[in-house]
Design a protein around this motif. Sequence first.
Motif, mmCIF file in Angstrom:
data_model
loop_
_atom_site.group_PDB
_atom_site.id
_atom_site.type_symbol
_atom_site.label_atom_id
_atom_site.label_comp_id
_atom_site.label_asym_id
_atom_site.label_seq_id
_atom_site.Cartn_x
_atom_site.Cartn_y
_atom_site.Cartn_z
ATOM 1 N N THR A 176 0.849 -1.186 0.000
ATOM 2 C CA THR A 176 0.000 0.000 0.000
ATOM 3 C C THR A 176 0.888 1.242 0.000
ATOM 4 O O THR A 176 1.902 1.271 0.700
ATOM 5 C CB THR A 176 -0.923 0.034 1.235
ATOM 6 N N ASP A 177 0.511 2.241 -0.765
ATOM 7 C CA ASP A 177 1.211 3.525 -0.787
ATOM 8 C C ASP A 177 0.264 4.620 -0.326
ATOM 9 O O ASP A 177 -0.891 4.668 -0.751
ATOM 10 C CB ASP A 177 1.693 3.872 -2.200
ATOM 11 N N TRP A 178 0.756 5.500 0.543
ATOM 12 C CA TRP A 178 0.018 6.691 0.961
ATOM 13 C C TRP A 178 0.823 7.899 0.523
ATOM 14 O O TRP A 178 2.012 7.981 0.797
ATOM 15 C CB TRP A 178 -0.189 6.713 2.479
ATOM 16 N N ARG A 179 0.172 8.842 -0.120
ATOM 17 C CA ARG A 179 0.852 10.044 -0.599
ATOM 18 C C ARG A 179 0.525 11.231 0.303
ATOM 19 O O ARG A 179 -0.569 11.334 0.845
ATOM 20 C CB ARG A 179 0.452 10.319 -2.037
ATOM 21 N N PHE A 180 1.503 12.120 0.436
ATOM 22 C CA PHE A 180 1.400 13.287 1.310
ATOM 23 C C PHE A 180 1.908 14.520 0.584
ATOM 24 O O PHE A 180 2.732 14.427 -0.326
ATOM 25 C CB PHE A 180 2.263 13.091 2.564
ATOM 26 N N THR A 181 1.426 15.678 1.024
ATOM 27 C CA THR A 181 1.925 16.953 0.521
ATOM 28 C C THR A 181 2.425 17.772 1.710
ATOM 29 O O THR A 181 1.883 17.667 2.810
ATOM 30 C CB THR A 181 0.844 17.712 -0.287
ATOM 31 N N HIS A 182 3.462 18.553 1.491
ATOM 32 C CA HIS A 182 4.051 19.369 2.552
ATOM 33 C C HIS A 182 3.292 20.680 2.618
ATOM 34 O O HIS A 182 3.208 21.407 1.645
ATOM 35 C CB HIS A 182 5.529 19.612 2.241
ATOM 36 N N THR A 183 2.693 20.968 3.774
ATOM 37 C CA THR A 183 1.895 22.179 3.944
ATOM 38 C C THR A 183 2.332 22.908 5.213
ATOM 39 O O THR A 183 3.110 22.379 6.003
ATOM 40 C CB THR A 183 0.394 21.839 4.061
ATOM 41 N N THR A 184 1.808 24.108 5.396
ATOM 42 C CA THR A 184 2.073 24.869 6.615
ATOM 43 C C THR A 184 0.752 25.117 7.316
ATOM 44 O O THR A 184 -0.188 25.634 6.714
ATOM 45 C CB THR A 184 2.758 26.211 6.278
ATOM 46 N N SER A 188 3.501 26.396 11.185
ATOM 47 C CA SER A 188 4.519 25.350 11.241
ATOM 48 C C SER A 188 4.300 24.325 10.132
ATOM 49 O O SER A 188 3.174 23.934 9.844
ATOM 50 C CB SER A 188 4.533 24.708 12.628
ATOM 51 N N PRO A 189 5.409 23.909 9.484
ATOM 52 C CA PRO A 189 5.292 22.969 8.369
ATOM 53 C C PRO A 189 4.896 21.575 8.850
ATOM 54 O O PRO A 189 5.298 21.147 9.925
ATOM 55 C CB PRO A 189 6.694 22.967 7.751
ATOM 56 N N THR A 190 4.110 20.902 8.053
ATOM 57 C CA THR A 190 3.675 19.540 8.375
ATOM 58 C C THR A 190 3.362 18.795 7.078
ATOM 59 O O THR A 190 3.317 19.386 6.010
ATOM 60 C CB THR A 190 2.441 19.554 9.299
ATOM 61 N N TRP A 191 3.152 17.502 7.194
ATOM 62 C CA TRP A 191 2.758 16.673 6.047
ATOM 63 C C TRP A 191 1.271 16.380 6.166
ATOM 64 O O TRP A 191 0.790 16.005 7.228
ATOM 65 C CB TRP A 191 3.565 15.380 6.032
ATOM 66 N N THR A 192 0.556 16.508 5.059
ATOM 67 C CA THR A 192 -0.880 16.270 5.023
ATOM 68 C C THR A 192 -1.160 15.111 4.070
ATOM 69 O O THR A 192 -0.706 15.138 2.915
ATOM 70 C CB THR A 192 -1.626 17.534 4.534
ATOM 71 N N PRO A 193 -1.904 14.077 4.532
ATOM 72 C CA PRO A 193 -2.214 12.953 3.639
ATOM 73 C C PRO A 193 -3.169 13.369 2.544
ATOM 74 O O PRO A 193 -4.069 14.183 2.753
ATOM 75 C CB PRO A 193 -2.849 11.925 4.573
ATOM 76 N N LEU A 194 -2.960 12.816 1.377
ATOM 77 C CA LEU A 194 -3.834 13.078 0.239
ATOM 78 C C LEU A 194 -4.875 11.976 0.146
ATOM 79 O O LEU A 194 -4.557 10.801 0.367
ATOM 80 C CB LEU A 194 -3.026 13.144 -1.056
#
Length: 197
Positions: A176-184, A188-194
Amino acid sequence: MNTSTPRSPRILVIATVLLAVCGLGLLAVPHGREPSGSPKAPGSSAPVPRSLAASTAKGSAANDVSALPPHGEGVAGDRAIQEALEAAWPADLPPGDARQLLAMGRSLLRADATGAGHGRWPTVFTAEGRALAPAFARFRIQAAIARRDNGGGRAVVHLVWAGADRGGTYTDGRITDWRFTHTTRKGSPTWTPLPRT
């Protein structure tokens, strides 16, 4: 007409390498005998596969790992799978980002496979998805890596896992693959799941 986005070439390369290594490993195992060469006592941990132990003893590079464990090897084979993933797809994220992504990826997979924890990810799992009965039991993550995904502030967590489906069939080596995007968020910066597409 199907206009879906093509999968990442890295994932296809990893899958090809894993399948080739699995095939070679199965050819090397004598038929009708345990690959470890010694019987396993119930509840005891199995020894490291010979091919992995030999390459480690020589002090060789990760590319010398010649075989993945056969399907059904259990927890004893997970280390070899993890090492094969790391060798096939070298680390390219800062350690802090990789740790955060791995924790989130594992949590997402657990929620998706077992049904527990959907509420923690409302942007990923819809209200209809939360009502579904758990699809897998005896769930276990065998290996996981977090890597960049086509640059531009995106990442993918690639997980190999095992579990018994609703029919009771236990299978390991599921991917399984989960993709994320780097957001603020809140400065503060964080990763958000798509969401899955």
